[in-house]
Design an enzyme around this catalytic site. Structure first.
Site, PDB file in Angstrom:
ATOM      1  N   HIS A 188       0.825  -1.204   0.000  1.00 19.99           N
ATOM      2  CA  HIS A 188       0.000   0.000   0.000  1.00 19.99           C
ATOM      3  C   HIS A 188       0.864   1.261   0.000  1.00 19.99           C
ATOM      4  O   HIS A 188       1.969   1.297   0.557  1.00 19.99           O
ATOM      5  CB  HIS A 188      -0.882   0.037   1.245  1.00 19.99           C
ATOM      6  N   CYS A 201       0.015   2.572  -4.959  1.00 21.11           N
ATOM      7  CA  CYS A 201      -0.589   3.846  -5.319  1.00 21.11           C
ATOM      8  C   CYS A 201       0.232   4.985  -4.706  1.00 21.11           C
ATOM      9  O   CYS A 201       0.950   4.803  -3.729  1.00 21.11           O
ATOM     10  CB  CYS A 201      -2.021   3.905  -4.812  1.00 21.11           C
TER      11      CYS A 201
END
Length: 316
Positions: A90, A140
């Site tokens: 993440h 991301c």
């Protein structure tokens, strides 16, 4: 630089098991990359540090452990060495306390001890002359992880479509508000300043971004071209996908595309070619994410992880 004397790698895969942020393909990503580094790029397995949160892992990918591993390869590097960091997990965007309405990128280790663009800039600034440091971030919000690198391949509005066998995908991002809530539960402090929480929980292991005064942070900005090379999984306005295929295979879309790039191309490729081909592969798979490249003009045209002669001959 086309030949490396020694090659060192840190590979980090975070699946965040038994949490509401669980991913599925990140450990598979870095295990596949380890095999590729050894078989194609001539890395000695002893020089590859694999950090995952697989059950039973002896050393977990916490913020402190990741930074310790990265500082180790940077500190021991000599001119001609090639350094590589692969992160699958993440990412998040954090607010800049000194610039309202502005945000910057960070990766999220399993303990939420954020690693920021300031930390990566500090690593690149420490590199001895003649050492390259390639970062591939399949997460991301990773386009600015090496602060101040020049954009070589960046934002695009061409969202191409093609055949896809993907049955399920999940964005590899944790919202800033969720990160703040989690850290607040650890620090038991009532504040919206994320730096306060990180310093309270992690102390000297917290990111330089929060440990240094604003004036000192200016010291870490790049003033000239350097040997940092960043391949990011998507643009700032997009998400990187964690995928489960119809066959039940789990992987990060960008990591898997890079694997496919080298399965289909036996010879050496430049950093720009790797990103451009990966973009085409993802477009053909119907992923609306566009990998980006940030580095100097020279490194854009340089070979991605230069192969040794032995590895090159064995891969053909």
């Amino acid at each position: 630089m086309d030949k490396g004397k020694n090659k060192w790698a840190v590979l980090v895969g975070c699946n965040y098991p038994n949490t509401k942020y669980t991913l599925h393909g990140c450990i598979n990503d870095v295990q596949a990359m380890r095999d590729l580094l050894v078989k194609k790029f001539g890395f000695d397995p002893k020089n590859i540090n694999l950090l995952t949160d697989k059950p039973g892992s002896f050393i977990l990918p916490t913020g402190a452990n990741i930074m310790k591993a990265l500082n180790r390869i940077v500190d021991q590097a000599q001119s001609g060495d090639v350094l590589y960091f692969h992160y699958s997990g993440h990412g998040t965007l954090i607010d800049k306390p000194f610039l309202p309405f502005s945000k910057e990128e960070a990766i999220v280790p399993i303990d939420f001890n954020l690693i920021t663009n300031v930390d990566f800039r500090h690593l690149v600034n420490k590199l001895p002359k003649g050492v390259t440091f390639t970062v591939l971030s399949d997460s991301c919000h990773s386009g600015g992880l090496i602060d101040k690198e020049k954009e070589q391949i960046g934002p695009s509005n061409n969202h191409l479509h093609g055949d896809s066998s993907i049955s399920c995908s999940k964005p590899k991002a944790i919202p800033y508000e969720s990160v703040l809530t989690h850290l607040s539960s650890l620090s038991n402090i009532n504040t919206t300043d994320i730096g306060t929480h990180l310093l309270e929980v992690f102390g000297a292991d917290a990111s330089l971004r929060f440990r240094l005064p604003h004036v000192e942070l200016e010291f870490y900005k790049a003033l000239k071209q350097d040997e940092g090379i960043l391949l990011s999984g998507c643009q700032a306005d997009e998400t990187s996908a964690d995928v489960i295929s119809e066959k039940g295979e789990a992987f990060g879309a960008f990591s898997n595309a890079v694997q496919q790039v080298f399965k289909e191309n036996s010879g050496p490729l430049t950093n720009a070619e790797v990103v451009s081909i990966a973009r085409k592969i993802l477009a053909n798979q119907q992923f609306e994410q566009h990998p980006c490249l940030y580095c100097s003009d020279e490194n854009a045209a340089a070979t991605f992880l230069p192969q040794s002669a032995t590895a090159a001959s064995s891969s053909t």
